[in-house]
Design a protein around this motif. Structure first.
Motif, PDB file in Angstrom:
ATOM      1  N   UNK A 280      -3.752 -45.049  39.359  1.00 24.26           N
ATOM      2  CA  UNK A 280      -4.775 -45.178  40.391  1.00 24.26           C
ATOM      3  C   UNK A 280      -4.827 -46.556  41.019  1.00 24.26           C
ATOM      4  N   UNK A 281      -3.855 -47.407  40.673  1.00 24.98           N
ATOM      5  CA  UNK A 281      -3.783 -48.731  41.273  1.00 24.98           C
ATOM      6  C   UNK A 281      -4.575 -49.804  40.566  1.00 24.98           C
ATOM      7  N   UNK A 282      -5.045 -49.535  39.341  1.00 23.70           N
ATOM      8  CA  UNK A 282      -5.837 -50.520  38.602  1.00 23.70           C
ATOM      9  C   UNK A 282      -5.074 -50.916  37.338  1.00 23.70           C
ATOM     10  N   UNK A 283      -4.719 -52.183  37.204  1.00 24.60           N
ATOM     11  CA  UNK A 283      -3.957 -52.666  36.046  1.00 24.60           C
ATOM     12  C   UNK A 283      -4.932 -53.125  34.963  1.00 24.60           C
ATOM     13  N   UNK A 284      -5.054 -52.337  33.895  1.00 32.93           N
ATOM     14  CA  UNK A 284      -5.970 -52.676  32.793  1.00 32.93           C
ATOM     15  C   UNK A 284      -5.209 -52.881  31.488  1.00 32.93           C
ATOM     16  N   UNK A 285      -3.892 -53.170  31.587  1.00 31.00           N
ATOM     17  CA  UNK A 285      -3.110 -53.348  30.361  1.00 31.00           C
ATOM     18  C   UNK A 285      -3.627 -54.516  29.520  1.00 31.00           C
ATOM     19  N   UNK A 286      -4.092 -55.569  30.174  1.00 29.52           N
ATOM     20  CA  UNK A 286      -4.642 -56.702  29.416  1.00 29.52           C
ATOM     21  C   UNK A 286      -5.876 -56.275  28.626  1.00 29.52           C
ATOM     22  N   UNK A 287      -6.708 -55.426  29.236  1.00 28.58           N
ATOM     23  CA  UNK A 287      -7.893 -54.927  28.533  1.00 28.58           C
ATOM     24  C   UNK A 287      -7.491 -54.016  27.388  1.00 28.58           C
ATOM     25  N   UNK A 288      -6.498 -53.155  27.606  1.00 24.81           N
ATOM     26  CA  UNK A 288      -6.036 -52.257  26.542  1.00 24.81           C
ATOM     27  C   UNK A 288      -5.483 -53.054  25.374  1.00 24.81           C
ATOM     28  N   UNK A 289      -4.666 -54.067  25.664  1.00 23.63           N
ATOM     29  CA  UNK A 289      -4.113 -54.891  24.601  1.00 23.63           C
ATOM     30  C   UNK A 289      -5.210 -55.692  23.912  1.00 23.63           C
ATOM     31  N   UNK A 290      -6.170 -56.202  24.704  1.00 25.80           N
ATOM     32  CA  UNK A 290      -7.293 -56.921  24.105  1.00 25.80           C
ATOM     33  C   UNK A 290      -8.094 -56.049  23.163  1.00 25.80           C
ATOM     34  N   UNK A 291      -8.307 -54.790  23.544  1.00 24.41           N
ATOM     35  CA  UNK A 291      -9.050 -53.868  22.688  1.00 24.41           C
ATOM     36  C   UNK A 291      -8.298 -53.615  21.383  1.00 24.41           C
ATOM     37  N   UNK A 292      -6.972 -53.472  21.473  1.00 26.92           N
ATOM     38  CA  UNK A 292      -6.182 -53.251  20.264  1.00 26.92           C
ATOM     39  C   UNK A 292      -6.209 -54.487  19.372  1.00 26.92           C
ATOM     40  N   UNK A 293      -6.094 -55.670  19.964  1.00 27.83           N
ATOM     41  CA  UNK A 293      -6.138 -56.910  19.193  1.00 27.83           C
ATOM     42  C   UNK A 293      -7.485 -57.048  18.485  1.00 27.83           C
ATOM     43  N   UNK A 294      -8.565 -56.819  19.215  1.00 28.08           N
ATOM     44  CA  UNK A 294      -9.901 -56.969  18.641  1.00 28.08           C
ATOM     45  C   UNK A 294     -10.132 -55.969  17.515  1.00 28.08           C
ATOM     46  N   UNK A 295      -9.745 -54.716  17.742  1.00 28.41           N
ATOM     47  CA  UNK A 295      -9.972 -53.698  16.733  1.00 28.41           C
ATOM     48  C   UNK A 295      -9.137 -53.962  15.484  1.00 28.41           C
ATOM     49  N   UNK A 296      -7.894 -54.383  15.659  1.00 32.02           N
ATOM     50  CA  UNK A 296      -7.043 -54.672  14.501  1.00 32.02           C
ATOM     51  C   UNK A 296      -7.588 -55.863  13.715  1.00 32.02           C
ATOM     52  N   UNK A 297      -8.017 -56.896  14.414  1.00 32.00           N
ATOM     53  CA  UNK A 297      -8.581 -58.055  13.717  1.00 32.00           C
ATOM     54  C   UNK A 297      -9.860 -57.682  12.972  1.00 32.00           C
ATOM     55  N   UNK A 298     -10.664 -56.800  13.544  1.00 28.30           N
ATOM     56  CA  UNK A 298     -11.849 -56.304  12.823  1.00 28.30           C
ATOM     57  C   UNK A 298     -11.460 -55.663  11.509  1.00 28.30           C
TER      58      UNK A 298
END
Length: 600
Positions: A280-298
């Motif tokens: 849809x023209x919206x690049x949210x890969x940084x948010x997706x990776x950030x969510x994975x990083x945060x959840x894994x660190x938790x």
């Protein structure tokens, strides 16, 4: 086939023989204790065997709990004792002693099975005794007592108890009130059709992957379907554990699949949302990776804290006492379980937001919720650690060292640094992590970042130079995870080229799998992955230095290709070794494991 040996005086009309056969036992009858000893010797050593008093009266589920749970080498309930191969020698010795003490040929008035279980306790052998609650298990001594026991059996619905006990004792609000009331019946349906927990776990994974595929379409219909399928995947995720508890089908392989697939499902869904947003023209890969990083660190915070403290002595604190007091008040229990955003609440939020909003809003909500939950739980654990006077064991220090995932560089530094004096491990770890991540944030893919990555490796080695037994040393592994994952995220974002962030997502996913696999091996009592594997993939400091070096010497496009190749290489090495290990452990008869899992 397991073998049950009936001992004692037979009772006309007793259902015990049929009950044992319904549980899969081959039933043999001993005429006296000496005959029981002979029959016991005839059972192959690699099979489960049970001694059951012929006068036993009780619920079938009581027998099931006592005689079929694969997690315990020895187990007993009133009137019955069982041994798996690992406990066979102890059972044989106890039977021989009791037979000799009873004269060998006389049929004892008291229960031989109970005497054997008591003898095992006396010699210090660990015998599991399941909590029966209102279930009946007894060896009546006379007809009146037998009639009373039968009346007690008739007055209790053991199937209702079995269904209730299939639900995890401690779970989140959404799971407890919105999923478990009906998923337990789905678990029973699966059990009656011969389905295994591993099959349900696999079905849950496939459903989640289809949900991720729907999200990747980028259409509103795809997002709605993805949300519905994600909820159904979670229903199956609850069902597999309930099926394991309902039918006592616990296994080492099953525990690993359940834990691993949970992470694979969630992170694959993040990737699906990012792909859908890109359409849809919206690049949210940084948010997706950030969510994975945060959840894994938790999760690493959870794992490290638990490993550091579960066998610590003098392990009390005012903070822990206050927490226990709050848990005694009904409404505070549910509030505290919800605000940590456990898997049920988290997946429900993701599913609803996917169906009704956009991937960007979904990730914003996820990051905010997980950040708040991480702050709340970590702050509470820090307070506990600072206010308790716990003495941590060598086993705990070893577990934290294994969770640190130190590679050759850090190990060399740890060996070569002179002098006994040092800052605390946490100070060194935090200093290195802050240095390398701030450098990646400020300079991006430039040579100064490489120098700070070298500093990070030196400080990482200093942090693990001594056993991690300090009050806050359990924070060292999650700090290392945040530094490595964060550096990869920042450098990929700074590259500012299409494909860099998806490649970074793949690399972090592969490395996170290795870190989760380490946790599950430690939990299963198998220890950390082999040293050659950690050295082959470089350790956290080696990978961080390599990524910074690649970012400095390569163009943005070349860096993306290099990240992709590194992600594939790490994934292949860790997946092949992990699958080999767990399948071999399962086939080799590793002790069954049923991990209730972390609520997050």
């Amino acid at each position: 086939m397991p073998t049950a040996i009936l001992t004692g005086q037979p009772v006309p009309g007793s259902s015990i023989e049929g009950d044992l056969r319904s549980l899969g036992y081959d039933v043999r009858t001993a005429s006296d204790p000496a005959d029981a000893e002979t029959l016991l010797a005839q059972v192959p050593g690699d099979q489960r065997v049970a001694l059951v008093d012929a006068r036993f009266v009780g619920h079938l589920h009581a027998l099931r709990l006592g005689l079929t749970d694969p997690r315990f080498p020895l187990a007993a309930i009133p009137g019955a004792v069982t041994a798996q191969p690992a406990g066979r020698q102890a059972l044989t010795r106890a039977v021989a002693r009791e037979t000799s003490a009873g004269g060998g040929t006389a049929v004892a008035v008291d229960s031989l099975a109970d005497r054997v279980a008591t003898a095992l306790d006396t010699e210090g052998t660990d015998v599991h005794r399941p909590e029966l609650g209102s279930l009946v298990a007894a060896v009546p001594e006379d007809p009146q007592a037998r009639n009373e026991a039968r009346q007690s059996v008739a007055s209790v619905d053991d199937e209702a108890i079995r269904l209730k006990s299939a639900v995890k004792a401690r779970d989140g609000f959404f799971t407890t009130f919105c999923i478990s009331p009906y998923s337990r019946y789905l678990a029973r349906w699966c059990a009656r059709r011969g389905l295994t927990p591993n099959q349900v776990t696999t079905a849950s994974l496939i459903t989640a992957l289809i949900a991720a595929g729907c999200a990747a379409t980028g259409t509103r219909g795809g997002f709605v379907a993805a949300g519905l399928l994600l909820i159904f995947s979670f229903v199956l995720d609850c069902t597999d554990g309930q099926l394991a508890r309902y039918s006592l089908q616990y296994s080492t392989l099953g525990a690993w699949l359940d834990a691993t697939f949970d992470r694979a499902k969630e992170y694959a869904y993040y990737a699906g949302l990012a792909l859908g947003a890109a359409r849809g023209g919206d690049d949210v890969w940084a948010l997706a990776l950030g969510a994975m990083v945060l959840q894994t660190c938790r999760h690493v915070v959870d794992f490290s804290f638990n490993e550091a403290n579960h066998d610590a002595t003098a392990n009390t604190s005012p903070t822990a006492a206050l927490s226990d007091k709050l848990d005694s008040v009904g409404w505070t229990v549910w509030v505290r379980r919800m605000i940590v955003l456990p898997i049920g609440e988290r997946w429900a939020m993701i599913a609803v937001l996917t169906a009704l909003t956009t991937p960007r809003i979904t990730f914003y909500a996820l990051l905010i919720g997980c950040a708040f939950a991480a702050t709340y739980t970590t702050a509470g654990r820090v307070l506990r650690s600072l206010t308790r006077k716990a003495r941590r064991t060598d086993r705990a220090a070893q577990a934290l060292a294994e969770l640190a995932d130190s590679g050759p560089l850090a190990e060399t530094v740890a060996r070569r640094l002179p002098g006994p004096k040092r800052p605390t491990a946490l100070i060194s770890a935090v200093a290195g992590a802050v240095a390398v991540t701030l450098a990646a944030w400020g300079w991006g893919p430039e040579w100064p970042v490489v120098l700070f990555a070298v500093l990070y490796a030196l400080l990482a080695g200093e942090a693990v130079r001594h056993p991690l037994k300090g009050a806050l040393d359990w924070l060292v592994p999650p700090v290392f995870r945040a530094a490595e994952y964060g550096t990869v995220l920042l450098l990929a974002a700074k590259a500012d080229v299409q494909g860099a962030l998806p490649a970074a997502f793949g690399l972090v996913a592969a490395v996170a799998y290795h870190h989760y696999d380490t946790v599950y091996r430690i939990r299963g009592g198998a220890g950390a992955p082999p040293a050659w594997l950690v050295r082959t993939i470089g350790g956290h400091e080696g990978r961080t230095l390599l990524v910074t070096l690649l970012a400095a010497v390569l163009t943005a496009s070349q860096f993306t290709v290099a990240l992709t190749a590194l992600a594939v290489a790490v994934a292949l090495v860790v997946l092949v070794e992990s699958i080999r290990f767990w399948v071999t452990a399962h086939k080799g008869g590793a002790p069954a494991v049923h991990d209730e899992g972390e609520p997050a």
